[in-house]
Scaffold this motif. Structure first.
Motif, PDB file in Angstrom:
ATOM      1  N   TRP A 101      38.405  34.438  49.554  1.00 55.00           N
ATOM      2  CA  TRP A 101      39.270  35.359  48.820  1.00 55.00           C
ATOM      3  C   TRP A 101      38.649  35.707  47.482  1.00 55.00           C
TER       4      TRP A 101
ATOM      5  N   PRO B  28      33.774  42.995  44.118  1.00 51.71           N
ATOM      6  CA  PRO B  28      34.081  44.244  43.397  1.00 51.71           C
ATOM      7  C   PRO B  28      33.334  44.379  42.073  1.00 51.71           C
TER       8      PRO B  28
ATOM      9  N   ASP C  60      34.951  31.105  34.299  1.00 52.31           N
ATOM     10  CA  ASP C  60      36.393  31.061  34.089  1.00 52.31           C
ATOM     11  C   ASP C  60      37.138  31.927  35.103  1.00 52.31           C
ATOM     12  N   LEU C  61      36.510  33.031  35.524  1.00 54.00           N
ATOM     13  CA  LEU C  61      37.145  33.902  36.524  1.00 54.00           C
ATOM     14  C   LEU C  61      37.381  33.131  37.816  1.00 54.00           C
TER      15      LEU C  61
ATOM     16  N   LYS D  80      37.547  29.903  38.135  1.00 57.01           N
ATOM     17  CA  LYS D  80      38.533  28.847  37.902  1.00 57.01           C
ATOM     18  C   LYS D  80      39.946  29.420  37.911  1.00 57.01           C
ATOM     19  N   ALA D  81      40.121  30.541  37.212  1.00 58.14           N
ATOM     20  CA  ALA D  81      41.451  31.163  37.158  1.00 58.14           C
ATOM     21  C   ALA D  81      41.922  31.503  38.566  1.00 58.14           C
ATOM     22  N   ALA D  82      41.011  32.030  39.381  1.00 55.70           N
ATOM     23  CA  ALA D  82      41.391  32.417  40.739  1.00 55.70           C
ATOM     24  C   ALA D  82      41.705  31.188  41.594  1.00 55.70           C
ATOM     25  N   ARG D  83      40.965  30.111  41.367  1.00 53.21           N
ATOM     26  CA  ARG D  83      41.256  28.885  42.124  1.00 53.21           C
ATOM     27  C   ARG D  83      42.652  28.371  41.792  1.00 53.21           C
ATOM     28  N   ILE D  84      42.993  28.420  40.498  1.00 54.61           N
ATOM     29  CA  ILE D  84      44.332  27.962  40.104  1.00 54.61           C
ATOM     30  C   ILE D  84      45.389  28.912  40.666  1.00 54.61           C
ATOM     31  N   ASP D  85      45.057  30.200  40.708  1.00 61.03           N
ATOM     32  CA  ASP D  85      45.999  31.170  41.265  1.00 61.03           C
ATOM     33  C   ASP D  85      46.174  31.006  42.776  1.00 61.03           C
ATOM     34  N   GLY D  86      45.308  30.219  43.384  1.00 57.53           N
ATOM     35  CA  GLY D  86      45.514  29.925  44.804  1.00 57.53           C
ATOM     36  C   GLY D  86      44.528  30.600  45.738  1.00 57.53           C
ATOM     37  N   ALA D  87      43.502  31.262  45.187  1.00 52.13           N
ATOM     38  CA  ALA D  87      42.529  31.914  46.049  1.00 52.13           C
ATOM     39  C   ALA D  87      41.453  30.918  46.476  1.00 52.13           C
TER      40      ALA D  87
ATOM     41  N   ARG E 157      37.727  39.488  46.789  1.00 51.88           N
ATOM     42  CA  ARG E 157      38.646  40.170  45.892  1.00 51.88           C
ATOM     43  C   ARG E 157      38.152  40.229  44.451  1.00 51.88           C
ATOM     44  N   ILE E 158      37.356  39.250  44.026  1.00 54.72           N
ATOM     45  CA  ILE E 158      36.995  39.198  42.611  1.00 54.72           C
ATOM     46  C   ILE E 158      35.496  39.375  42.376  1.00 54.72           C
TER      47      ILE E 158
END
Lengths: 360, 304
Positions: free
Chosen positions: B208, B216, B194-195, B197-204, B212-213
């Motif tokens: 990236w 880290p 889900d992380l 997926k969320a980042a893909r929707i956010d545009g990363a 960034r995710i």
């Protein structure tokens, strides 16, 4: 104005058909709830609208633009996940800023936006915390806030409240409803919780095994289910079903259910009934009430079991060899084994063909 | 008198050494004894190495391997580092230490970086044939070094990298990719989809999200990969002796040449000092990052 158009959408995993020829048009500002048992394909459909899953065939349009082959980030959508999916190493603020920063918006514009939405969701005091320092409810607020700041054309919710406890779920549900009323943004919401579906939806879509069963306003789906599955899936306690045969006599239709003959004079048939047709007669428990003497149809039945829910008494009544459940007011407490007069609200009847399981 | 004592019930054997307690103590003793033996087994050679390296040759020749030096001197260290004759040159180990650093640091960084990206792609961006690629990479872990010596030698010659530090870097990077990929891929499987997926929707995009995710979240596995790779590459002898020449030879080869030279008296104190110098970087790395290493090895085992 159509905001989302899903046309002839199919999704296969190998030989497994997860979605079968889905067609759905969603108007701007609607709150669509996809409801169904687990494995019915509702989440897959949402992921396809989001662009996270590719469809095997068919097309998706958002805002009049064909987005079938468009990346999720270019679809102008925001999504809230059941697992919240907050970036664990970032503060709440960075989580909410992330989407806008990815889009190259200058920080000077992002900051006030984030703070405004944080205030709106009452999480402005949490902005510098990490997700791990928040409670479940707070995390889901942040996830919703992260979706809000983007100001997208469409909100997608994937069972957002399923990880919360019952009380929190109810209050978040109200808040999501308020948010939608004030923002008016188109939303698609996936859930297996019928209470969420009934309360939130402007229209709901009931799915089963990759197929849409019924689309309609919640009360319409609840009171006029198109088939046995929808009738049975909605409602708690579930609808009463009585097996029987139709009888056509002198232009009047009735259903012989063994223990009784139920007149169907007022029933609006979708298809013309035939004499001797095997049917299932469905009636929701709230339409089975203690008789006041004025009903056109009443029976005297023996209670065999009583469940107290606090607000009502659920009374199980013997009807021939079958049992039906009535929802009695809490101050009406019949005695076990002592027959009571029960009134049936026949205007709420649903009649299904026993073979096709469709409403007739 | 005697009657009264007889009448008094003797207290049951409530002394501190009940059978149960005795058993527990015995267990402890055996445990510590075993640990002491194991510790001695590993620390003993290190002790002899260190103590001998601070002795003078006459003292060594007089015997007494286990004793501490009478007159500690760092002369052997100075010789080993800057003066000892290795092959035909007498410049000590320092040049080879430099070679090893020049080889190990880039090879470790590059192989860990590529392994991380590979593992991320395999775990989080499934593509057709991903399983086959992963299976092939895993199989790569089991190819014995000896098998590839000849082909690699030809390849390096063709590339003009034979006998150079760059050639060693290349072969170590290639040999490191399967293990680092496997390590990272298995770790990244535990990162929730889900992380991503969320980042893909956010545009990363792919990188990236990675930087960034995902990265880290992974300091522990990065440390594990760094330590494994550094130890392996620094200690490698076979590739080093096969593909280097006297000017590009790493520490392991130089140490071997120093210790195994057949000329003159064997200067054990110099050899010992040289050995400690050769082992020092991996030791220091363990001491600095060891706790992350242990944490990394068990990560995911307990956290549900």
């Amino acid at each position: 104005m159509i905001d989302i158009r899903i046309s002839n959408c199919n999704k296969n995993y190998g030989s497994l058909r997860v979605l079968k020829d889905i067609n759905l048009e969603i108007e701007r500002g609607e709150f669509i709830v996809l409801l169904g048992p687990s494995g019915c394909g509702k989440s897959t459909l949402l992921h396809i609208v989001a662009g996270l899953d590719r469809l095997s065939s068919g097309a998706i349009e958002i805002g009049g633009r064909d987005v079938t082959d468009v990346e999720p980030k270019d679809r102008d959508i925001a999504m809230v996940f059941q697992s919240y999916a907050l970036y664990p190493t970032m503060s709440v603020r960075s989580n909410m800023e992330f989407g806008l920063r990815m889009r190259g918006k200058p920080m000077a514009e992002i900051r006030p936006l984030v703070e405004d939405k944080a205030r709106m969701l009452h999480i402005d005091h949490l902005l510098d915390r990490r997700p791990s320092q928040l409670s479940g409810g707070q995390r889901q607020r942040v996830a919703i806030g992260r979706a809000l700041v983007r100001d997208p054309k469409v909100f997608l919710f994937d069972e957002p409240l399923s990880n919360l406890d019952a009380k929190l779920r109810a209050s978040m549900r109200t808040e999501i409803k308020k948010l939608h009323q004030s923002l008016g943004t188109t939303a698609i919401y996936v859930t297996h919780d019928q209470l969420e579906a009934m309360t939130l939806a402007t229209r709901m879509v009931v799915m089963k095994a990759g197929e849409i069963q019924q689309v309609g306003k919640p009360e319409e789906v609840y009171h006029r289910p198109v088939n046995l599955f929808v009738a049975d899936f909605l409602g708690n306690p579930g609808m009463n079903f009585m097996k029987g045969r139709l009888r056509l006599e002198g232009g009047r239709v009735s259903a012989d259910v063994g223990a009784a003959t139920i007149p169907l004079d007022g029933y609006a048939f979708d298809t013309s009934p035939t004499d001797g047709q095997a049917v299932m007669v469905g009636l929701r428990p709230e339409s089975v009430q203690p008789s006041t003497g004025g009903e056109p149809f009443a029976l005297t039945l023996k209670p065999t079991l009583i469940e107290h829910t606090g607000s009502d008494n659920l009374v199980v009544l013997a009807m021939g060899s079958e049992e039906i459940v009535g929802k009695f007011p809490s101050d009406m407490l019949p005695k076990l084994g002592e027959p009571v007069a029960v009134g049936f609200d026949l205007s709420r009847l649903s009649v299904f063909d026993a073979q096709t399981e469709r409403r007739i | 008198m005697s009657t009264s004592t007889d009448a008094m019930p003797r207290p049951a054997r409530s002394g501190w050494l009940t059978p149960r307690r005795a058993k527990a103590i015995l267990k402890r003793v055996v445990l510590y004894l075993l640990l002491a033996i194991v510790a001695f087994f590993f620390a003993g050679p290190l002790y002899i190495l260190l103590s001998t390296s601070f002795k003078t040759m006459p003292e060594i020749q007089a015997g007494g391997l286990m004793f501490l030096p009478h007159e500690p001197t760092a002369q052997a260290w100075v010789t080993a580092w800057g003066e000892a004759c290795i092959g035909i040159t007498c410049g000590g180990l320092k040049g080879y230490f430099g070679n090893s650093m020049m080889m190990a640091v880039p090879a470790v960084l590059i192989s860990v970086m590529i392994g991380a990206i590979n593992g991320y792609a395999l775990a989080k961006w499934p593509f057709p044939g991903a399983r086959f690629v992963f299976a092939a990479l895993v199989a790569g872990n089991f190819v014995p070094f000896q098998v590839v010596l000849a082909p690699v030698s030809v390849t390096l010659r063709t590339l003009g990298l034979f006998g150079s530090v760059e050639g060693l870097i290349l072969i170590h990077v290639i040999y490191g990719i399967p293990i680092t990929t496997m390590l990272f891929r298995n770790f990244f499987l535990s990162v929730p989809n889900d992380l991503i997926k969320a980042a893909r929707i956010d545009g990363a995009g792919f990188f990236w999200i990675f930087f960034r995710i995902v990265l880290p979240l992974s300091p522990s596995v990065i440390v594990v990969a760094l330590i494994l790779q550094f130890t392996g590459i620094w200690n490698d002898f076979l590739f080093a002796v096969s593909f280097s020449n006297p000017s590009s030879a790493p520490m392991t080869v130089a140490l071997n040449n120093l210790v195994n030279s057949n000329f003159g008296v064997k200067e054990y104190n110099v050899h010992m000092a040289a050995t400690v110098i050769a082992a020092a970087p991996t030791l220091i790395l363990y001491i600095l990052l060891g706790r992350y290493f242990l944490r990394g090895m068990t990560a995911g085992a307990v956290k549900g």
